[in-house]
Design a protein around this motif. Structure first.
Motif, short mmCIF file in Angstrom:
data_model
loop_
_atom_site.label_atom_id
_atom_site.label_comp_id
_atom_site.label_asym_id
_atom_site.label_seq_id
_atom_site.Cartn_x
_atom_site.Cartn_y
_atom_site.Cartn_z
N SER A 35 0.82 -1.21 0.00
CA SER A 35 0.00 0.00 0.00
C SER A 35 0.86 1.26 0.00
CB SER A 35 -0.93 0.00 1.22
OG SER A 35 -0.17 -0.04 2.43
N VAL A 36 2.00 1.22 0.68
CA VAL A 36 2.91 2.36 0.72
C VAL A 36 3.59 2.53 -0.63
CG1 VAL A 36 5.04 3.25 1.75
CG2 VAL A 36 3.28 2.22 3.20
N VAL A 37 4.04 1.42 -1.21
CA VAL A 37 4.68 1.47 -2.52
C VAL A 37 3.72 2.04 -3.56
CG1 VAL A 37 5.67 0.06 -4.39
CG2 VAL A 37 6.26 -0.43 -2.00
N ASP A 38 2.48 1.58 -3.52
CA ASP A 38 1.49 2.07 -4.48
C ASP A 38 1.21 3.56 -4.29
OD1 ASP A 38 -0.59 1.51 -6.57
OD2 ASP A 38 -1.91 2.21 -4.98
N ARG A 39 1.16 4.01 -3.04
CA ARG A 39 0.92 5.44 -2.77
C ARG A 39 2.07 6.28 -3.33
NH1 ARG A 39 -1.03 9.12 1.26
NH2 ARG A 39 -0.95 11.13 0.15
N LEU A 40 3.29 5.85 -3.08
CA LEU A 40 4.44 6.60 -3.56
C LEU A 40 4.50 6.61 -5.08
CD1 LEU A 40 7.09 5.41 -0.96
CD2 LEU A 40 6.15 7.72 -1.19
N TYR A 41 4.18 5.50 -5.70
CA TYR A 41 4.15 5.44 -7.17
C TYR A 41 3.13 6.42 -7.73
CZ TYR A 41 2.31 3.80 -11.64
OH TYR A 41 1.81 3.74 -12.91
#
Length: 321
Positions: A260-266
């Protein structure tokens, strides 16, 4: 490990004040640049950082951790908490270093989670503006006459500029040793001072010196000429068909960072590179933004790793020079 200078992009609260149970992000984010200020990676970070800060609503801190051809910064991020608050912004040597340096004790595909490829930019073949070389052929012809006397400055061992120098050495059949520096900025200073003969460096850090008349660009490493330098030939046009060696950049977080964090940053990076202020700045240095998805970026880095492995073998680049 050496600690780098911290630059806060706006007033921030201390890191310790971050709420551990809040929604991400709930506190300051470290954007680690594994080079000193002034180089191409640092330029890209300082272009994107303020926009990310505005979008995320939390301070984004540029943290320079230079040394060992970016290994110090990469190792620092590898061992950081997998919570999305420590992010690595690095160039292509992130995947090349483990094949070249014994100090790079990380697996670029296993020890990090790729967030996105930020984009790429061409590199310039540079010499002193007041030097004798007016064309790439001038430089290479002199190098052939004086084997090992002329030297390439490189921002870091394994960087795109280094690999481009080695590839040109092979294709032009010249012997120009490389002199590694701790980033593009100090290498450029020595080039302007006449301590080294030439350099291949990304547009972000090279072009300002060309524009100011301190350095002369002999060629560009992209497969097409640049709109900002329409009279500058490509290396391919200068007698080396197919030569194409850009410098590319990406974001990584430690392995284990939540999806979820990776997707938010992307998603935030997608928005950031399209913001007018960021897009205009990147365009001014011929940077081609492409906020690729984590899965696409994973495939791209795997492909680049394979390409670099072939080049390192072809050019007989020795580890830990």
């Amino acid at each position: 490990m050496c600690g780098g200078a911290l630059t806060l992009l706006a007033g921030t609260a201390p890191f310790a004040s971050r709420a551990s149970n809040g929604s991400y992000p709930s506190g300051p984010i470290r954007l680690v640049v594994p080079f000193p200020p002034g180089g191409s990676v640092d330029t890209v970070a300082r272009t994107i950082g303020p926009q990310l800060q505005e979008q995320l609503g939390q301070p984004v801190v540029i943290e320079n951790r230079p040394g060992a051809s970016s290994v110090i910064g990469a190792q620092y991020v590898k061992h950081a908490k997998s919570d999305g608050y420590t992010i690595l912004l690095n160039a292509s040597l992130q995947v090349a270093n483990p094949m070249l340096l014994s100090t790079a004790t990380y697996d670029p595909m296993k020890d990090f989670v790729p967030i996105t490829g930020i984009g790429a930019q061409p590199q310039l073949v540079l010499v002193r503006a007041d030097g004798p070389y007016k064309t790439l052929a001038d430089l290479l012809n002199d190098a052939r006459k004086r084997p090992r006397e002329l030297q390439w400055a490189i921002a870091a061992f394994g960087a795109a500029g280094h690999l481009a120098c080695e590839l040109l050495n092979v294709e032009a059949k010249i012997q120009m040793p490389v002199v590694p520096y701790k980033g593009g900025a100090p290498a450029l200073v020595d080039l302007m001072g006449g301590h080294v003969s030439a350099m291949i460096e990304p547009m972000a850090s090279a072009y300002p010196h060309v524009k100011a008349g301190r350095l002369r660009a002999l060629a560009v490493t992209s497969d097409k000429r640049l709109p900002s330098l329409p009279d500058l030939p490509t290396v391919a046009e200068s007698g080396f068909p197919g030569f194409d060696m850009p410098s590319w950049y990406g974001l990584w977080v430690p392995a284990g960072t939540p999806d979820s964090v990776v997707d938010r940053l992307y998603r935030e990076m997608q928005k950031a590179v399209q913001a007018p202020a960021v897009a205009n700045k990147l365009a001014s240095i011929a940077f081609l933004p492409r906020a690729s998805s984590p899965s696409d970026f994973t495939r791209y880095t795997a492909s680049e790793l394979s390409k670099y492995r072939t080049l390192i073998a072809q050019a007989n680049i020795k580890a830990d020079q």
